[in-house]
Scaffold this motif. Structure first.
Motif, mmCIF file in Angstrom:
data_model
loop_
_atom_site.group_PDB
_atom_site.id
_atom_site.type_symbol
_atom_site.label_atom_id
_atom_site.label_comp_id
_atom_site.label_asym_id
_atom_site.label_seq_id
_atom_site.Cartn_x
_atom_site.Cartn_y
_atom_site.Cartn_z
ATOM 1 N N TYR A 154 0.839 -1.198 0.000
ATOM 2 C CA TYR A 154 0.000 0.000 0.000
ATOM 3 C C TYR A 154 0.874 1.248 0.000
ATOM 4 O O TYR A 154 1.822 1.387 0.784
ATOM 5 C CB TYR A 154 -0.936 0.033 1.200
ATOM 6 C CG TYR A 154 -1.943 1.158 1.092
ATOM 7 C CD1 TYR A 154 -3.100 1.015 0.336
ATOM 8 C CD2 TYR A 154 -1.705 2.389 1.695
ATOM 9 C CE1 TYR A 154 -4.007 2.055 0.190
ATOM 10 C CE2 TYR A 154 -2.602 3.436 1.561
ATOM 11 C CZ TYR A 154 -3.751 3.263 0.805
ATOM 12 O OH TYR A 154 -4.635 4.297 0.663
ATOM 13 N N LEU A 155 0.537 2.164 -0.906
ATOM 14 C CA LEU A 155 1.190 3.463 -0.984
ATOM 15 C C LEU A 155 0.260 4.391 -1.724
ATOM 16 O O LEU A 155 -0.314 4.016 -2.752
ATOM 17 C CB LEU A 155 2.527 3.354 -1.738
ATOM 18 C CG LEU A 155 3.231 4.689 -2.053
ATOM 19 C CD1 LEU A 155 3.734 5.338 -0.762
ATOM 20 C CD2 LEU A 155 4.385 4.471 -3.030
ATOM 21 N N GLN A 156 0.096 5.604 -1.210
ATOM 22 C CA GLN A 156 -0.757 6.584 -1.887
ATOM 23 C C GLN A 156 0.045 7.863 -2.079
ATOM 24 O O GLN A 156 0.584 8.427 -1.122
ATOM 25 C CB GLN A 156 -2.009 6.854 -1.049
ATOM 26 C CG GLN A 156 -3.199 7.372 -1.849
ATOM 27 C CD GLN A 156 -3.087 8.865 -2.191
ATOM 28 O OE1 GLN A 156 -2.601 9.638 -1.368
ATOM 29 N NE2 GLN A 156 -3.526 9.246 -3.369
ATOM 30 N N PRO A 180 -3.437 -3.715 -2.502
ATOM 31 C CA PRO A 180 -3.743 -5.132 -2.739
ATOM 32 C C PRO A 180 -5.074 -5.265 -3.479
ATOM 33 O O PRO A 180 -6.000 -4.478 -3.266
ATOM 34 C CB PRO A 180 -3.833 -5.733 -1.326
ATOM 35 C CG PRO A 180 -3.244 -4.729 -0.421
ATOM 36 C CD PRO A 180 -3.406 -3.392 -1.066
ATOM 37 N N PHE A 181 -5.179 -6.283 -4.313
ATOM 38 C CA PHE A 181 -6.385 -6.457 -5.110
ATOM 39 C C PHE A 181 -7.631 -6.569 -4.237
ATOM 40 O O PHE A 181 -8.672 -5.988 -4.553
ATOM 41 C CB PHE A 181 -6.246 -7.693 -6.010
ATOM 42 C CG PHE A 181 -7.457 -7.979 -6.834
ATOM 43 C CD1 PHE A 181 -7.889 -7.089 -7.809
ATOM 44 C CD2 PHE A 181 -8.187 -9.141 -6.641
ATOM 45 C CE1 PHE A 181 -9.014 -7.343 -8.572
ATOM 46 C CE2 PHE A 181 -9.309 -9.419 -7.403
ATOM 47 C CZ PHE A 181 -9.730 -8.518 -8.371
ATOM 48 N N ALA A 182 -7.547 -7.322 -3.148
ATOM 49 C CA ALA A 182 -8.712 -7.506 -2.277
ATOM 50 C C ALA A 182 -9.183 -6.169 -1.714
ATOM 51 O O ALA A 182 -10.389 -5.893 -1.670
ATOM 52 C CB ALA A 182 -8.385 -8.480 -1.150
ATOM 53 N N ARG A 183 -8.254 -5.335 -1.280
ATOM 54 C CA ARG A 183 -8.637 -4.025 -0.732
ATOM 55 C C ARG A 183 -9.175 -3.119 -1.841
ATOM 56 O O ARG A 183 -10.103 -2.337 -1.617
ATOM 57 C CB ARG A 183 -7.454 -3.377 -0.021
ATOM 58 C CG ARG A 183 -7.787 -2.019 0.571
ATOM 59 C CD ARG A 183 -6.705 -1.489 1.463
ATOM 60 N NE ARG A 183 -7.000 -0.119 1.879
ATOM 61 C CZ ARG A 183 -6.214 0.602 2.671
ATOM 62 N NH1 ARG A 183 -5.088 0.094 3.153
ATOM 63 N NH2 ARG A 183 -6.548 1.843 2.998
ATOM 64 N N PHE A 184 -8.582 -3.202 -3.014
ATOM 65 C CA PHE A 184 -9.073 -2.430 -4.161
ATOM 66 C C PHE A 184 -10.549 -2.746 -4.410
ATOM 67 O O PHE A 184 -11.372 -1.834 -4.579
ATOM 68 C CB PHE A 184 -8.234 -2.782 -5.382
ATOM 69 C CG PHE A 184 -8.790 -2.310 -6.702
ATOM 70 C CD1 PHE A 184 -8.706 -0.987 -7.080
ATOM 71 C CD2 PHE A 184 -9.405 -3.215 -7.574
ATOM 72 C CE1 PHE A 184 -9.210 -0.554 -8.304
ATOM 73 C CE2 PHE A 184 -9.910 -2.792 -8.783
ATOM 74 C CZ PHE A 184 -9.820 -1.464 -9.159
ATOM 75 N N CYS A 185 -10.910 -4.028 -4.426
ATOM 76 C CA CYS A 185 -12.308 -4.413 -4.627
ATOM 77 C C CYS A 185 -13.194 -3.876 -3.522
ATOM 78 O O CYS A 185 -14.296 -3.381 -3.768
ATOM 79 C CB CYS A 185 -12.424 -5.944 -4.692
ATOM 80 S SG CYS A 185 -11.615 -6.708 -6.103
#
Length: 380
Positions: free
Chosen positions: A359-361, A369-374
């Protein structure tokens, strides 16, 4: 174990005012979804379930007869009847207010409903997709192994539930044989079925790269028009889907070449392209959900310039870009192409998605991560 589909609520709501048509790939769970809407324990023996392939059903339906104690009717495979639109229209116009109708089918229903559609205004059309990560979690609960299972076994219910690689191989072979040998025969007049099977076998290695119809034409020794037609047919059969490029002259974006992905991403041999295909399927499902349920105009595209810089996906809503997505299975550093296009386009957000924790913004760019993106984007 039956897994409840997210589309159930939307179909239920549509049935209050219209018929519901449910389309999608073979063996994606359309009949199971329709039966669940007849009742929690409904089977194919339920009086409201009418399958055109059953020899007792066609003569009864052609006479306009319906089971007397069935307020909700499922008509499965009825589009195999040449005059199915007229039949369904007559039944609906006569029985609406007393009964609700669900019509299910695969490529043929989706294809034939578009031509001279006498049913317009009488139904809502929904596309049922394979299980996505968010839908699988809602159906069975959170599990750290869900993403690995989806990558290995795909999103079709039968192999996903079995989680057996031998069974997956047998299921894939049987499904594609039935799609090419049965659905292709019903949808189009194609004599060279064996060559279409060769084309299907070649597609997994084409996932994620620019699709060269010329290369496929040369491999199969057919003309360009035939190769293009066969790929279009395979799209209608829910074997594959293509996405076009997005961009402007300012970034010297590609204009014509497309990228190809499979509905069953478990067929893709390499992990990187398979993960990219899974993400493509997730984003396509999001676009179709927004169209079928919310009524928005959606597009899934990719971003690539003439120098070869590329970002895997761009999602557009009502012609305006919402966000872009780059898929990574290796390095967690921000992709140079993501930085380049973030600085030079009006796309408001760029996501670089990974299989594992990262994670980086920074500015318009988020590594996630894909799961968090969803989860963060509330994807279906």
């Amino acid at each position: 174990m039956d897994m409840i589909r997210d589309l159930s609520g939307a179909v239920e709501a549509a049935l209050e005012r219209r018929m519901a048509f449910i389309g999608g790939p073979r063996q994606v769970g359309k009949t199971t979804l329709a039966l669940s809407l007849l009742g929690p324990s409904a089977t194919t023996r339920h009086p409201g379930y009418l399958n055109w392939d059953h020899p007792a059903v066609p003569p009864v339906l052609r006479r306009g007869l319906l089971p007397p104690d069935a307020p909700r009717i499922v008509m499965d495979e009825i589009h195999k009847y040449a005059r199915w639109r007229t039949l369904v229209k007559g039944l609906y116009d006569t029985e609406k207010g007393r009964r609700q109708f669900i019509v299910t089918g695969s490529a043929r229903l989706d294809h034939y409903r578009k031509g001279g559609d006498s049913l317009v205004g009488r139904y809502r059309y929904f596309r049922l997709h394979p299980f996505s990560l968010p839908e699988l979690e809602r159906a069975t609960g959170p599990d750290a192994g869900h993403l690995a299972a989806l990558l290995t076994f795909g999103g079709f219910p039968e192999p996903l539930q079995a989680r057996d690689e031998r069974m997956l191989r047998l299921w894939q072979r049987e499904r594609l044989t039935r799609v090419v040998r049965e659905d292709l025969r019903d949808l189009e007049r194609v004599r060279e079925v064996s060559l279409v099977e060769e084309l299907v076998d070649a597609l997994p290695d084409k996932v994620g790269s620019l699709l060269s119809v010329k290369s496929l034409r040369e491999d199969l020794q057919i003309d360009h028009k035939t190769a293009e037609r066969w790929i279009t047919i395979l799209e209608r059969l829910y074997v594959c889907f293509r996405i076009p490029p997005f961009g402007s002259r300012r970034i010297r974006a590609l204009k014509k070449q497309q990228k190809l992905y499979l509905w069953d991403w478990s067929m893709v041999p390499e992990l990187g392209p398979r993960f990219e295909n899974l993400v493509a399927a997730q984003l396509l499902k999001y676009c179709h959900w927004q169209e079928d349920v919310e009524g928005h105009r959606m597009e899934l595209r990719f971003l690539r310039d003439t120098d070869g810089r590329e970002v895997d996906f761009v999602v557009l809503k009502n012609r305006a870009p919402l966000f872009a997505v780059e898929c990574k299975t290796g390095s967690k550093a921000i992709s140079p192409a993501v930085r380049y296009f973030a600085d030079r386009t009006s796309i408001p957000a760029f996501y670089q998605v990974h299989q594992r924790d990262a994670y980086l913004q920074t500015g318009k760019i988020t590594i996630i991560p894909f799961a968090r993106f969803c989860h963060d984007l509330h994807l279906p």
